[in-house]
Design an enzyme around this catalytic site. Structure first.
Site: not given
Ligand SMILES: [Zn+2]
Ligand SMILES: [Zn+2]
Length: 171
Positions: A127-128, A137-138, A143, A162
């Site tokens: 994520h990072e 952000h999603c 995801c 995703c």
């Molecule tokens: Zn984040």
């Molecule tokens: Zn995503």
């Protein structure tokens, strides 16, 4: 592109190496582990009994060209407006930091579960890293770029990007 993982402070032997395998299989690029630094006292806030995430992030320095650096720490991280953060990224320097502290079952008074800890940590690291590659952000809860407010969010999301996020990664 290469990714470098660095322990920040005391991190159990082998943890960073195990994480490097998982992260490499997501990005399909080499992941190295390098010695980090041991002294995080400057980032410690005795009132909060937590460590200033941004200070630790800054002390990682700047990644080289074609490199991203992620610090892995076992201390609890905060940024001023929030109770805690699982991690933080800085796109300008190509660096990020992730804390294992609240990803542990023990933090919630449960029995340790190393496999679960590694799975959660890999998600937060990916994520990072996604942020350092320009992703935001999603809304898709599965995801890896979905924002984790809690461990439940982390456990629902997958370690992968995703279909909408993956093409946006700019190496
Ligand atoms: Zn984040
Ligand atoms: Zn995503």
């Amino acid at each position: 592109m290469k990714i470098t993982l660095k322990p920040v402070g005391d991190v159990a032997d082998g943890t960073v190496e195990k994480l490097s395998d998982r992260v490499g299989s997501v990005f399909h690029c080499p992941v190295e582990t390098r010695a980090g630094f041991g002294d995080s006292t400057e980032a410690y806030d005795p009132q909060r009994r937590q460590y200033d995430s941004s200070k630790l992030l800054t002390s990682l320095g700047k990644a080289e060209r074609e490199e991203r650096v992620v610090g892995i720490t076992d201390v609890d991280l905060y940024v001023p407006r929030l109770h805690f953060v699982f991690g933080e990224a800085d796109i300008g320097s190509g660096t990020a930091i992730v804390s294992l502290c609240r990803l542990r079952q023990e933090y919630c008074g449960l029995d340790p579960d190393e496999a679960l800890l590694l799975e959660r940590a890999a998600k937060e690291i990916v994520h990072e890293l996604g942020h350092t590659f320009g992703l935001e952000h999603c809304p898709n809860g599965n995801c890896v770029m979905h924002f984790s407010n809690s461990l439940a969010d982390t456990d629902v999301k997958e370690v992968h990007f995703c279909d909408k996020c993956r093409p946006k990664i700019v190496f």
